[in-house]
Design a protein around this motif. Structure first.
Motif, mmCIF file in Angstrom:
data_model
loop_
_atom_site.group_PDB
_atom_site.id
_atom_site.type_symbol
_atom_site.label_atom_id
_atom_site.label_comp_id
_atom_site.label_asym_id
_atom_site.label_seq_id
_atom_site.Cartn_x
_atom_site.Cartn_y
_atom_site.Cartn_z
ATOM 1 N N HIS A 141 -6.240 -28.805 14.843
ATOM 2 C CA HIS A 141 -6.990 -28.639 16.091
ATOM 3 C C HIS A 141 -7.722 -27.308 16.165
ATOM 4 C CE1 HIS A 141 -5.421 -32.342 17.940
ATOM 5 N NE2 HIS A 141 -4.394 -32.104 17.142
ATOM 6 N N GLY A 142 -7.755 -26.572 15.059
ATOM 7 C CA GLY A 142 -8.564 -25.365 14.962
ATOM 8 C C GLY A 142 -8.133 -24.227 15.870
ATOM 9 N N HIS A 143 -6.834 -23.969 15.950
ATOM 10 C CA HIS A 143 -6.343 -22.860 16.764
ATOM 11 C C HIS A 143 -6.749 -21.530 16.139
ATOM 12 C CE1 HIS A 143 -2.849 -20.485 18.641
ATOM 13 N NE2 HIS A 143 -3.726 -20.745 19.583
ATOM 14 N N ALA A 144 -6.947 -20.530 16.971
ATOM 15 C CA ALA A 144 -7.367 -19.212 16.490
ATOM 16 C C ALA A 144 -6.156 -18.371 16.083
ATOM 17 C CB ALA A 144 -8.168 -18.500 17.573
ATOM 18 N N CYS A 145 -5.377 -18.891 15.145
ATOM 19 C CA CYS A 145 -4.240 -18.150 14.610
ATOM 20 C C CYS A 145 -4.288 -18.271 13.092
ATOM 21 C CB CYS A 145 -2.916 -18.702 15.157
ATOM 22 S SG CYS A 145 -2.477 -20.315 14.509
ATOM 23 N N ARG A 146 -3.345 -17.656 12.428
ATOM 24 C CA ARG A 146 -3.341 -17.673 10.963
ATOM 25 C C ARG A 146 -3.254 -19.101 10.414
ATOM 26 N NH1 ARG A 146 0.660 -15.760 6.486
ATOM 27 N NH2 ARG A 146 -0.885 -15.166 4.949
ATOM 28 N N ALA A 147 -2.396 -19.913 11.020
ATOM 29 C CA ALA A 147 -2.227 -21.293 10.546
ATOM 30 C C ALA A 147 -3.448 -22.161 10.841
ATOM 31 C CB ALA A 147 -0.992 -21.911 11.181
ATOM 32 N N GLY A 148 -4.291 -21.719 11.758
ATOM 33 C CA GLY A 148 -5.456 -22.504 12.144
ATOM 34 C C GLY A 148 -6.711 -22.210 11.352
ATOM 35 N N LYS A 184 -14.654 -32.192 10.782
ATOM 36 C CA LYS A 184 -13.466 -32.941 11.196
ATOM 37 C C LYS A 184 -12.690 -32.173 12.267
ATOM 38 C CE LYS A 184 -9.338 -35.194 9.369
ATOM 39 N NZ LYS A 184 -9.616 -36.469 10.013
ATOM 40 N N ILE A 185 -12.475 -30.901 12.036
ATOM 41 C CA ILE A 185 -11.745 -30.073 13.007
ATOM 42 C C ILE A 185 -12.556 -29.929 14.286
ATOM 43 C CG2 ILE A 185 -10.833 -27.755 13.428
ATOM 44 C CD1 ILE A 185 -10.068 -27.765 10.369
#
Length: 140
Positions: A68-75, A88-89
């Motif tokens: 879902h394209g979060h503004a964190c390292r995992a995103g 896609k994201i």
């Protein structure tokens, strides 16, 4: 860094679950232990929220940071095949926005819980209490 074959990568991606994910299960257990009762994946509502509180008209979405394209390292978006992943994201983010707006139009409040937030259960509990109000029968 290990490189996966296209077949192995495809198998990996197919194994990603749509519901009952580990973050969602943790959120559900936490809510239940705190005394909240809810419904799951109500398909009649826009976006089919992960956790629904019909009497309170509140919905919770549990989103994976990457998908879902979060503004964190995992995103962070992947470095390869950006021509595939970025649109896609972006579509996922657009669909998320549309779902929340549609729910708000129907008089619902929404909360998004990100995968990177689930480690801090005290933060989550406080966030849930602020969003949902008091629980009827709290165990914690």
């Amino acid at each position: 860094m290990d490189r996966l074959t296209p077949e192995a990568r495809s198998a990996n991606m197919k194994a990603v679950r749509r519901k009952d994910t580990a973050p969602e299960m943790l959120v559900r257990r936490l809510l239940h232990a705190a005394g909240y009762r809810y419904r799951l994946h109500v398909r009649k509502l826009p976006g089919s929220p992960d956790i629904v509180f019909p009497g309170r008209r509140k919905a919770i979405f549990v989103h994976g940071c990457f998908w879902h394209g979060h503004a964190c390292r995992a995103g962070r978006p992947p470095q390869s095949r950006q021509d595939y992943w970025l649109p896609k994201i972006a579509r996922n983010q657009d669909r998320d926005r549309q779902s929340v707006e549609a729910l708000k139009t129907l008089g619902w409040d929404c909360l998004t819980v990100w995968g990177c937030e689930i480690r801090d259960t005290e933060y989550l509990l406080e966030n849930f209490r602020q969003f949902l109000g008091p629980a009827k029968d709290s165990l914690i």
